[in-house]
Design an enzyme around this catalytic site. Structure first.
Site, PDB file in Angstrom:
ATOM      1  N   ASN A  93      -4.846   8.527   1.738  1.00 59.33           N
ATOM      2  CA  ASN A  93      -5.137   8.022   3.083  1.00 59.33           C
ATOM      3  C   ASN A  93      -5.688   9.126   3.977  1.00 59.33           C
ATOM      4  OD1 ASN A  93      -4.465   5.308   3.016  1.00 59.33           O
ATOM      5  ND2 ASN A  93      -2.365   5.606   3.696  1.00 59.33           N
ATOM      6  N   GLU A  94      -4.851  10.173   4.157  1.00 61.69           N
ATOM      7  CA  GLU A  94      -5.270  11.230   5.086  1.00 61.69           C
ATOM      8  C   GLU A  94      -4.534  12.528   4.782  1.00 61.69           C
ATOM      9  OE1 GLU A  94      -3.207   8.613   6.756  1.00 61.69           O
ATOM     10  OE2 GLU A  94      -1.599   9.941   6.167  1.00 61.69           O
ATOM     11  N   ARG A 136      -6.852  21.795  21.367  1.00 66.11           N
ATOM     12  CA  ARG A 136      -5.480  22.060  21.796  1.00 66.11           C
ATOM     13  C   ARG A 136      -4.758  20.730  21.882  1.00 66.11           C
ATOM     14  NH1 ARG A 136      -8.867  25.385  24.332  1.00 66.11           N
ATOM     15  NH2 ARG A 136      -8.365  27.595  24.398  1.00 66.11           N
ATOM     16  N   ALA A 143      -3.065  13.453  20.053  1.00 65.26           N
ATOM     17  CA  ALA A 143      -2.672  13.871  21.393  1.00 65.26           C
ATOM     18  C   ALA A 143      -3.374  15.165  21.841  1.00 65.26           C
ATOM     19  CB  ALA A 143      -1.149  14.029  21.475  1.00 65.26           C
ATOM     20  N   ASP A 147       0.839  -1.204   0.000  1.00 66.22           N
ATOM     21  CA  ASP A 147       0.000   0.000   0.000  1.00 66.22           C
ATOM     22  C   ASP A 147       0.874   1.256   0.000  1.00 66.22           C
ATOM     23  OD1 ASP A 147      -2.456  -1.337  -0.038  1.00 66.22           O
ATOM     24  OD2 ASP A 147      -2.441  -1.587   2.136  1.00 66.22           O
ATOM     25  N   GLY A 148       2.003   1.179   0.722  1.00 63.97           N
ATOM     26  CA  GLY A 148       2.924   2.323   0.778  1.00 63.97           C
ATOM     27  C   GLY A 148       3.490   2.631  -0.600  1.00 63.97           C
TER      28      GLY A 148
HETATM   29  P1  NAP Z   1       4.833   3.656   4.440  1.00 61.67           P
HETATM   30  O1  NAP Z   1       6.049   2.898   4.786  1.00 61.67           O
HETATM   31  O2  NAP Z   1       4.512   3.908   3.004  1.00 61.67           O
HETATM   32  O3  NAP Z   1       3.576   3.009   5.139  1.00 61.67           O
HETATM   33  C1  NAP Z   1       3.603   2.695   6.518  1.00 61.67           C
HETATM   34  C2  NAP Z   1       2.756   1.445   6.731  1.00 61.67           C
HETATM   35  O4  NAP Z   1       1.386   1.796   6.567  1.00 61.67           O
HETATM   36  C3  NAP Z   1       3.064   0.312   5.758  1.00 61.67           C
HETATM   37  O5  NAP Z   1       3.094  -0.892   6.465  1.00 61.67           O
HETATM   38  C4  NAP Z   1       1.890   0.356   4.784  1.00 61.67           C
HETATM   39  O6  NAP Z   1       1.558  -0.922   4.253  1.00 61.67           O
HETATM   40  C5  NAP Z   1       0.785   0.812   5.717  1.00 61.67           C
HETATM   41  N1  NAP Z   1      -0.340   1.444   5.007  1.00 61.67           N
HETATM   42  C6  NAP Z   1      -0.316   2.440   4.100  1.00 61.67           C
HETATM   43  N2  NAP Z   1      -1.571   2.738   3.710  1.00 61.67           N
HETATM   44  C7  NAP Z   1      -2.400   1.909   4.394  1.00 61.67           C
HETATM   45  C8  NAP Z   1      -3.805   1.744   4.431  1.00 61.67           C
HETATM   46  N3  NAP Z   1      -4.622   2.496   3.703  1.00 61.67           N
HETATM   47  N4  NAP Z   1      -4.313   0.805   5.277  1.00 61.67           N
HETATM   48  C9  NAP Z   1      -3.500   0.037   6.033  1.00 61.67           C
HETATM   49  N5  NAP Z   1      -2.164   0.146   6.035  1.00 61.67           N
HETATM   50  C10 NAP Z   1      -1.620   1.076   5.233  1.00 61.67           C
HETATM   51  O7  NAP Z   1       4.913   5.009   5.270  1.00 61.67           O
HETATM   52  P2  NAP Z   1       4.929   6.541   4.902  1.00 61.67           P
HETATM   53  O8  NAP Z   1       5.363   6.739   3.468  1.00 61.67           O
HETATM   54  O9  NAP Z   1       5.643   7.255   5.956  1.00 61.67           O
HETATM   55  O10 NAP Z   1       3.387   6.980   5.021  1.00 61.67           O
HETATM   56  C11 NAP Z   1       2.394   6.483   4.227  1.00 61.67           C
HETATM   57  C12 NAP Z   1       1.162   6.180   5.053  1.00 61.67           C
HETATM   58  O11 NAP Z   1       1.512   5.361   6.146  1.00 61.67           O
HETATM   59  C13 NAP Z   1       0.509   7.430   5.645  1.00 61.67           C
HETATM   60  O12 NAP Z   1      -0.530   7.858   4.805  1.00 61.67           O
HETATM   61  C14 NAP Z   1      -0.008   6.960   7.005  1.00 61.67           C
HETATM   62  O13 NAP Z   1      -1.398   6.696   6.972  1.00 61.67           O
HETATM   63  C15 NAP Z   1       0.709   5.656   7.255  1.00 61.67           C
HETATM   64  N6  NAP Z   1       1.519   5.824   8.463  1.00 61.67           N
HETATM   65  C16 NAP Z   1       1.007   5.361   9.622  1.00 61.67           C
HETATM   66  C17 NAP Z   1       1.706   5.569  10.823  1.00 61.67           C
HETATM   67  C18 NAP Z   1       1.125   5.070  12.081  1.00 61.67           C
HETATM   68  O14 NAP Z   1       0.137   4.316  12.011  1.00 61.67           O
HETATM   69  N7  NAP Z   1       1.663   5.470  13.216  1.00 61.67           N
HETATM   70  C19 NAP Z   1       2.920   6.243  10.818  1.00 61.67           C
HETATM   71  C20 NAP Z   1       3.415   6.681   9.607  1.00 61.67           C
HETATM   72  C21 NAP Z   1       2.683   6.479   8.420  1.00 61.67           C
HETATM   73  P3  NAP Z   1       2.444  -1.741   3.217  1.00 61.67           P
HETATM   74  O15 NAP Z   1       3.374  -2.549   4.068  1.00 61.67           O
HETATM   75  O16 NAP Z   1       1.450  -2.570   2.489  1.00 61.67           O
HETATM   76  O17 NAP Z   1       3.174  -0.778   2.336  1.00 61.67           O
END
Ligand code: NAP
Length: 255
Positions: free
Chosen positions: A116-117, A142, A179, A45-46
């Site tokens: 995503n967001e 806040r 937070a 997905d990433g």
């Molecule tokens: P990334 O490495 O591309 O993605 C981080 C993880 O989020 C990967 O395991 C990815 O799955 C998973 N992911 C991405 N979209 C998803 C979805 N719609 N549903 C479920 N899992 C999903 O990280 P990045 O480039 O920094 O950021 C890309 C996205 O990752 C952001 O849009 C954010 O939503 C998410 N993210 C989440 C957190 C958290 O939950 N704390 C932190 C950072 C980013 P794959 O292994 O299949 O690629």
């Protein structure tokens, strides 16, 4: 017809990308560095999010077709062991197009798109934000920040923030606090809120200095901006789907 391939850059993804390249080239489609008709995405997905952002200004011309080199994904319908099925469905025209909405966040002249967001976060100091929904002042928040996700993004950052997972097919947005501070002097909703797909959100602050505005993995620093506007964009992501995977099967396999 033209195609391009974006892969996760690990050994397995590169190998699968090479197999896709030779199979699709044999059908007469040409690989292009320009704007292709189809982008094959090999990774997860990433990687798909990354690919969408590479073509963010060409989304009306490009379709995405993904294979996951790991498990399944929310945007990828085939595992690496199912490469033949992915190729067969594509070559035989057994694929349907499905559109996914993008969110748009605007601050002054800056505009970003999130599959995503979209979010605003301040890691440096408490961020104060007036939240205005469909023209009504709803609350003063806040804390670190606020995130607004699509249905698709409900399983991503939103889920880590305590947001609800939203079944596919529902046209909603979800806002979550990052937070939030809640005590006797300050209080905001303190719970995720689900809004209709056409909701218009304004996040107004006297001072966004130190805050970052984000969309998926893209970020920009805010300085003088006072008002961020969030809504569903007119742009959409066109995905190719060769098969229907029940949402709850996908959810069970991933969590
Ligand atoms: P990334 O490495 O591309 O993605 C981080 C993880 O989020 C990967 O395991 C990815 O799955 C998973 N992911 C991405 N979209 C998803 C979805 N719609 N549903 C479920 N899992 C999903 O990280 P990045 O480039 O920094 O950021 C890309 C996205 O990752 C952001 O849009 C954010 O939503 C998410 N993210 C989440 C957190 C958290 O939950 N704390 C932190 C950072 C980013 P794959 O292994 O299949 O690629």
């Amino acid at each position: 017809m033209t195609f391009a391939i974006i892969d996760k850059q690990d050994e397995l993804s590169r190998l699968i990308a090479e197999k896709i390249r030779s199979a699709i080239s044999r059908t007469g489609e040409e690989e292009t560095k320009g704007v292709p008709d189809t982008v094959f995405v090999v990774g997860g997905d990433g990687t798909l999010l990354y690919a969408v952002h590479q073509y963010i200004n060409e989304l009306d011309r490009v379709r995405f077709y993904g294979i996951h080199t790991g498990t399944l994904g929310f945007l990828t319908d085939y595992k690496d062991s199912e490469l033949d099925a992915l190729l067969g469905d594509y070559i035989n025209g057994n694929v349907k197009e499905q559109d996914y909405p993008l969110l748009e966040i605007t601050a002054g002249e800056h505009i970003m798109y999130g599959l995503n967001e979209v979010r605003v976060e301040n890691m440096v100091r408490t961020q104060v934000i007036d939240v205005i929904i469909n023209g009504t002042l709803f609350e003063t928040f806040r804390g670190t920040g606020l995130s607004v996700c699509t249905q698709l993004g409900s399983t991503a950052y939103n889920r880590s923030l305590g947001g609800a997972v939203v079944e596919d097919g529902l046209d909603v947005l979800q806002m979550c606090e990052v937070a939030g501070i809640h005590h006797i002097k300050f209080r905001s909703l303190g719970a995720p809120i689900i809004l209709g797909g056409n909701a218009q959100i304004e996040l107004r602050s006297k001072d966004y200095e130190g805050a970052m505005m984000g969309a998926d993995s893209d970020l920009i620093a805010l300085h003088e901006e006072k008002s961020l506007r969030i809504r569903k964009s007119e742009r959409k992501v066109r995905m190719l789907k060769g098969r229907e995977i029940p949402y709850f099967y996908r959810l069970r396999s991933l969590f």
